[in-house]
Scaffold this motif. Structure first.
Motif, PDB file in Angstrom:
ATOM      1  N   LYS A 190     -24.602  43.109 -30.015  1.00  0.00           N
ATOM      2  CA  LYS A 190     -25.879  42.648 -29.784  1.00  0.00           C
ATOM      3  C   LYS A 190     -26.101  42.101 -28.643  1.00  0.00           C
ATOM      4  O   LYS A 190     -25.247  41.381 -27.957  1.00  0.00           O
ATOM      5  CB  LYS A 190     -26.490  42.132 -31.132  1.00  0.00           C
TER       6      LYS A 190
ATOM      7  N   PHE B  97     -27.268  38.746 -37.200  1.00  0.00           N
ATOM      8  CA  PHE B  97     -27.248  39.437 -38.483  1.00  0.00           C
ATOM      9  C   PHE B  97     -26.128  39.408 -39.374  1.00  0.00           C
ATOM     10  O   PHE B  97     -25.015  39.635 -38.560  1.00  0.00           O
ATOM     11  CB  PHE B  97     -27.647  40.746 -37.813  1.00  0.00           C
TER      12      PHE B  97
ATOM     13  N   LYS C 161     -32.972  47.596 -43.960  1.00  0.00           N
ATOM     14  CA  LYS C 161     -32.565  46.423 -43.533  1.00  0.00           C
ATOM     15  C   LYS C 161     -32.520  46.110 -41.960  1.00  0.00           C
ATOM     16  O   LYS C 161     -32.756  45.150 -41.239  1.00  0.00           O
ATOM     17  CB  LYS C 161     -31.238  46.202 -44.194  1.00  0.00           C
TER      18      LYS C 161
ATOM     19  N   TYR D 142     -34.709  43.226 -39.819  1.00  0.00           N
ATOM     20  CA  TYR D 142     -34.044  42.522 -38.905  1.00  0.00           C
ATOM     21  C   TYR D 142     -34.933  42.695 -37.479  1.00  0.00           C
ATOM     22  O   TYR D 142     -35.090  41.687 -36.755  1.00  0.00           O
ATOM     23  CB  TYR D 142     -32.667  43.015 -38.668  1.00  0.00           C
TER      24      TYR D 142
ATOM     25  N   LYS E  80     -38.106  40.702 -37.432  1.00  0.00           N
ATOM     26  CA  LYS E  80     -37.889  39.289 -37.239  1.00  0.00           C
ATOM     27  C   LYS E  80     -37.484  39.086 -35.850  1.00  0.00           C
ATOM     28  O   LYS E  80     -37.989  38.400 -35.348  1.00  0.00           O
ATOM     29  CB  LYS E  80     -36.502  38.951 -37.929  1.00  0.00           C
TER      30      LYS E  80
END
Length: 104
Positions: free
Chosen positions: A73, A80, A94, A98, A101
């Motif tokens: 990432k 995460f 999910k 994420y 967010k």
């Protein structure tokens, strides 16, 4: 490894401006692994056209171990935590949460 581009519309219910998402499947060693590559930036804004120069996150989900986790990432993306997801749809939910967010 096969690549299946996903439409950005699947995250519209979260009011995300997700610019790039791609689903890849690997069948190495006789097992299936799903990789989901995402970026919050439009492809034409990536510095030198390089995916890793965007706000990206690469996820891995395996139907054998039912674990979802980030394999890479951008430093600009939040942490995460590895979690379990019984189905690919649950894993995608999910990932969507994420990204919502991260985009906030």
């Amino acid at each position: 490894m096969s690549a299946t581009p996903e439409p950005t519309a699947r995250a519209d219910h979260l009011n995300l401006k997700l610019m790039f998402i791609q689903r890849n499947t690997s069948h190495l060693g006789g097992t299936e692994t799903v990789f989901i590559n995402t970026s919050l930036d439009a492809k034409d804004t990536w510095i030198n056209g390089i995916y890793q120069n965007s706000r990206f996150a690469q996820f891995r989900w395996g139907p054998q171990d039912l674990k979802l986790y980030v394999i890479a990432k951008s430093f600009e993306m939040p942490k995460f935590r590895k979690c379990s997801a019984k189905t690919e749809d649950a894993a995608r939910a999910k990932v969507d949460a994420y990204l919502a967010k991260a985009a906030a």
